[in-house]
Design a protein around this motif. Structure first.
Motif, short mmCIF file in Angstrom:
data_model
loop_
_atom_site.label_atom_id
_atom_site.label_comp_id
_atom_site.label_asym_id
_atom_site.label_seq_id
_atom_site.Cartn_x
_atom_site.Cartn_y
_atom_site.Cartn_z
N SER A 2 0.83 -1.20 0.00
CA SER A 2 0.00 0.00 0.00
C SER A 2 0.87 1.25 0.00
N LEU A 5 0.04 3.65 3.13
CA LEU A 5 0.66 3.34 4.42
C LEU A 5 2.15 3.66 4.41
N PHE A 79 -5.62 8.38 11.16
CA PHE A 79 -6.18 7.20 10.53
C PHE A 79 -7.71 7.32 10.50
N GLU A 80 -8.32 6.52 9.67
CA GLU A 80 -9.78 6.53 9.55
C GLU A 80 -10.43 6.42 10.92
N GLN A 118 -12.69 -7.59 11.22
CA GLN A 118 -13.16 -8.22 9.99
C GLN A 118 -14.23 -9.26 10.32
N ASP A 218 -6.69 -9.38 13.47
CA ASP A 218 -7.21 -8.11 13.97
C ASP A 218 -6.58 -7.87 15.33
N ALA A 366 2.07 -2.70 10.54
CA ALA A 366 1.22 -2.85 9.35
C ALA A 366 2.05 -3.11 8.10
N GLU A 370 2.21 -6.26 5.40
CA GLU A 370 2.12 -6.09 3.95
C GLU A 370 3.27 -6.80 3.26
N LYS A 375 -3.13 -7.93 2.91
CA LYS A 375 -3.81 -6.67 2.65
C LYS A 375 -4.14 -6.07 4.02
N GLN A 377 -5.27 -2.79 6.73
CA GLN A 377 -5.94 -1.53 7.02
C GLN A 377 -5.63 -1.14 8.46
N LYS A 379 -6.96 1.62 11.41
CA LYS A 379 -8.05 2.55 11.70
C LYS A 379 -8.21 2.73 13.21
N SER A 394 -5.97 -4.43 10.88
CA SER A 394 -6.73 -5.54 10.30
C SER A 394 -5.99 -6.00 9.04
#
Length: 398
Positions: A2, A5, A79-80, A118, A218, A366, A370, A375, A377, A379, A394
């Motif tokens: 990503s 990130l 972050f989100e 998730q 997670d 994170a 990767e 994949k 995320q 948040k 996650s």
């Protein structure tokens, strides 16, 4: 990988390196501001009590106030954001036995985690489970089959009894997650969850689960400084090439120094502890005629409900020297108060970089995932006031 990130990490790394003189030090070692001849120091010295307190309590106000000195900090995107009030796959009606067994903020954190993790129907492995509160909630709210790993026998027994009483599909295994053989409990067709697993405990999970190829992870990391090594061992390629170089355990502590959940009594005792340690330091330096700071080991909080003199005698015994009988305790408490006020000003500046350092550490984890083919995320899984450690990673493999 990503790009987002990676770009976030490099931006944080650049800022933390550029301004490391403003956060990468221990205030207890300084008797004056480290940047004494700067406009920042002048502004700090002019702060009144009321404004100082507001800066301590209001993070957004603090960032706005210091934006003139560190304008780039406002360019860092969070972050989100999510909310634990979001609707999701949890039962809206709270059973009485959850409110009885899990108190206050912890229950809300678990609900938030369950909502934002998730979703699916894979068997769940709960890492560092304690009594298995999170796993028990997943069994109930999502009808998931859960295996809970926990090191302490007594917690395994208590958790298993609760699951049996409630007829939930939750099985406990006593295991030390820091040993290699624990990896046998990980497999590909599995979702592993960990809420506030500390330091090496969650690092070992990332390493072992990615090696096995676990389908979903997670985790909410916590206590980054609780690692066995003196210096932080970066996980991702980007962190290994960081401009910061190796981080010490003391530097890692900055990432977790935000406290929003402590009660009034705990907060008061913490303030007293800092004041007394600084007052003792003034006494030690004056009598011993030295300038170097000497750290003290941790001490039970009940010490700080008594008298300063008793704490000072204990501290002196740790450092193997004798306090003069005619010591003026009030005088050194006054010096401690003055030193405490100075330390708080330094901490105001350091605190600006606390969220950046925590994000740096989370992104290291994170990016490592990767690089193992996941994949990923990152948040905020709940409001900051519910827990300062509110960043969730996650990761999934197809």
């Amino acid at each position: 990988m990503s790009r987002l990130l990676s770009e976030q990490f490099l931006q944080l790394d650049l800022l933390l390196a550029r301004y490391q003189a403003f956060w990468r030090f221990s205030p207890f070692h300084f008797s004056e501001l480290p940047w004494a001849q700067t406009a920042l120091a002048a502004a700090l010295q002019q702060l009144g009590t009321e404004q100082n307190e507001r800066l301590e309590l209001d993070e957004s106000y603090r960032r706005d106030y210091f934006s003139a000195f560190f304008p780039e900090l406002n360019q860092i995107s969070d972050f989100e954001r999510t909310s634990f009030n979001n609707t999701g796959p949890i039962h809206t009606e709270l059973p009485f036995w959850f409110s009885r067994d899990i108190k206050g903020r912890k229950l809300e954190q678990i609900q938030a985690f369950a909502t934002q993790m998730q979703q699916g129907d894979l068997p769940v492995l709960e890492w560092c489970a304690g009594k298995g509160h999170l796993g028990r909630w997943l069994c109930f709210s999502q009808e998931r089959k859960v295996t809970s790993l926990e090191w302490q026998d007594v917690l395994c027994a208590e958790g298993q009894l609760l699951a049996k009483q409630l007829k939930l599909s939750q099985h406990f295994i006593q295991a030390d997650v820091l040993v290699e053989e624990t990896a046998k409990h990980l497999n590909t067709d599995q979702q592993v969850v960990a809420l506030h697993a500390c330091g090496d405990l969650h690092i070992r999970l990332l390493q072992q689960a990615s090696r096995v190829g676990t389908t979903q992870l997670d985790i909410v990391p916590c206590c980054y400084h609780l690692v066995a090594t003196e210096q932080y061992q970066a996980l991702s390629i980007q962190a290994q090439q960081s401009r910061l170089g190796p981080l010490s355990r003391d530097e890692l502590k900055l990432a977790v120094q935000a406290q929003v959940t402590a009660g009034e009594r705990v907060t008061r005792l913490r303030q007293t502890e800092v004041l007394w340690r600084l007052a003792y330091q003034e006494l030690y330096q004056a009598v011993q005629k030295v300038k170097d700071y000497r750290p003290l080991s941790s001490v039970p909080k009940h010490w700080f409900s008594g008298e300063f003199s008793a704490f000072a005698y204990w501290a002196a015994s740790q450092h193997q020297w004798q306090i003069p009988e005619d010591t003026n305790w009030q005088y050194y408490l006054l010096l401690g108060q003055q030193r405490h006020a100075l330390v708080k000003k330094m901490q105001l500046v350091r605190s600006l970089f606390r969220p950046l350092l925590e994000q740096w550490l989370v992104l290291d984890r994170a990016l490592f995932l990767e690089q193992q083919g996941y994949k990923v995320q990152v948040k905020q899984f709940c409001d900051y006031q519910l827990t300062p450690r509110n960043l969730m990673i996650s990761a999934s493999k197809s």
